[in-house]
Write a protein that holds these residues in place. Structure first.
Motif, PDB file in Angstrom:
ATOM      1  N   ALA A 155      -8.550  -0.088   7.591  1.00 19.56           N
ATOM      2  CA  ALA A 155     -10.289  -0.229   6.379  1.00 19.56           C
ATOM      3  C   ALA A 155     -10.311  -1.349   5.492  1.00 19.56           C
ATOM      4  N   THR A 156      -8.910  -2.245   5.048  1.00 20.49           N
ATOM      5  CA  THR A 156      -8.494  -3.603   4.840  1.00 20.49           C
ATOM      6  C   THR A 156      -8.428  -4.983   5.035  1.00 20.49           C
ATOM      7  N   GLN A 167     -15.483   0.084  -1.426  1.00 20.02           N
ATOM      8  CA  GLN A 167     -14.694   0.317  -0.606  1.00 20.02           C
ATOM      9  C   GLN A 167     -14.044   0.883  -1.046  1.00 20.02           C
ATOM     10  N   VAL A 169      -8.167   9.208  -0.488  1.00 15.82           N
ATOM     11  CA  VAL A 169      -6.902   9.512  -0.562  1.00 15.82           C
ATOM     12  C   VAL A 169      -6.972  11.112  -1.852  1.00 15.82           C
ATOM     13  N   LEU A 171     -12.209   4.460  -0.571  1.00 17.54           N
ATOM     14  CA  LEU A 171     -11.041   4.480   0.015  1.00 17.54           C
ATOM     15  C   LEU A 171      -9.803   5.847  -1.150  1.00 17.54           C
ATOM     16  N   VAL A 211       0.666  -1.361   0.174  1.00 16.49           N
ATOM     17  CA  VAL A 211       0.087  -0.342   0.144  1.00 16.49           C
ATOM     18  C   VAL A 211       1.016   1.463  -0.210  1.00 16.49           C
ATOM     19  N   THR A 237      -4.642   4.186   7.656  1.00 10.20           N
ATOM     20  CA  THR A 237      -6.103   4.540   7.398  1.00 10.20           C
ATOM     21  C   THR A 237      -6.775   3.354   5.901  1.00 10.20           C
ATOM     22  N   TRP A 238      -5.800   3.271   5.595  1.00  7.31           N
ATOM     23  CA  TRP A 238      -6.206   1.666   4.179  1.00  7.31           C
ATOM     24  C   TRP A 238      -6.403   0.987   4.245  1.00  7.31           C
ATOM     25  N   CYS A 291      -2.393   8.440   5.241  1.00  5.61           N
ATOM     26  CA  CYS A 291      -3.351   7.535   4.243  1.00  5.61           C
ATOM     27  C   CYS A 291      -3.183   6.267   4.791  1.00  5.61           C
TER      28      CYS A 291
END
Length: 192
Positions: A179-180, A141, A149, A145, A74, A175-176, A172
């Motif tokens: 969340a995933t 989702q 971003v 996202l 990521v 958080t990404w 970022c």
């Protein structure tokens, strides 16, 4: 004329306030010659945006789809996307500004973001199939996202965040990943 416009923007001109006469003068042509190349200022901005985003669009599948899977990929994807945004920040800012008042630019902006949404959704779906990513609606989702971003990047380029580029990218990424992949993937000991 695209390069002339880029130079004017790099010097701090606002695209909305730029006049065709200024662009033509910077390009070393007459105002009437401008219309041999472009229908209007909007047409010029559309072509400038397309030209600027070509490298990013060409890499979108690699950046968000095919690069290393899992949380570790990521940060690299976000960094590369932000590098390109920073490299072309005046054009990104002109596009973001114009998209709020011009439907053609807004549509171009939506198309660009939709390309990212598609690549991110495909990545989430692939990773859900092997149990790497939390279950949930992959496309929804991805929309959230990408919106997070892209808005964060634009605000950073505008100087609104008060964060360094590294701090923004870290936020970022965290958080990404949370969340995933879930809190454990980001090093969190506790569940949220």
């Amino acid at each position: 004329m695209l390069e002339a416009t880029r130079r004017l923007l790099d010097r701090g001109a606002s695209f909305v306030d730029l006049r065709i006469e200024e662009i033509a003068r910077e390009a070393g042509i007459s105002r009437s010659a401008f219309y041999n190349y472009f229908d209007d200022k909007r047409d010029l901005l559309v072509r400038l945006i397309e030209r600027t985003t070509e490298p990013l669009v060409a890499q979108v599948d690699e950046l968000m789809g095919g690069r290393p899977s899992g949380p570790e990929g990521v940060r690299e994807s976000l960094e590369r996307a932000f590098e390109l945004a920073r490299e072309h920040e005046r054009i990104v800012l002109a596009a973001a500004q114009a998209a709020t008042v011009d439907e053609a630019i807004a549509e171009l902006w939506r198309e660009l973001l939709a390309r990212f949404v598609g690549a991110v959704a495909a990545r989430i779906e692939r990773q859900q199939q092997v149990g790497m990513v939390l279950p949930g609606p992959a496309r929804a989702q991805a929309v959230v996202l990408v919106a997070m971003v892209s808005e964060a990047f634009v605000r950073q380029l505008q100087g609104f965040t008060g964060l360094s580029d590294g701090e923004l990218l870290e936020a970022c990424q965290v958080t990404w990943v949370r969340a995933t992949y879930g809190p454990e993937a980001s090093g969190d000991e506790r569940r949220s």
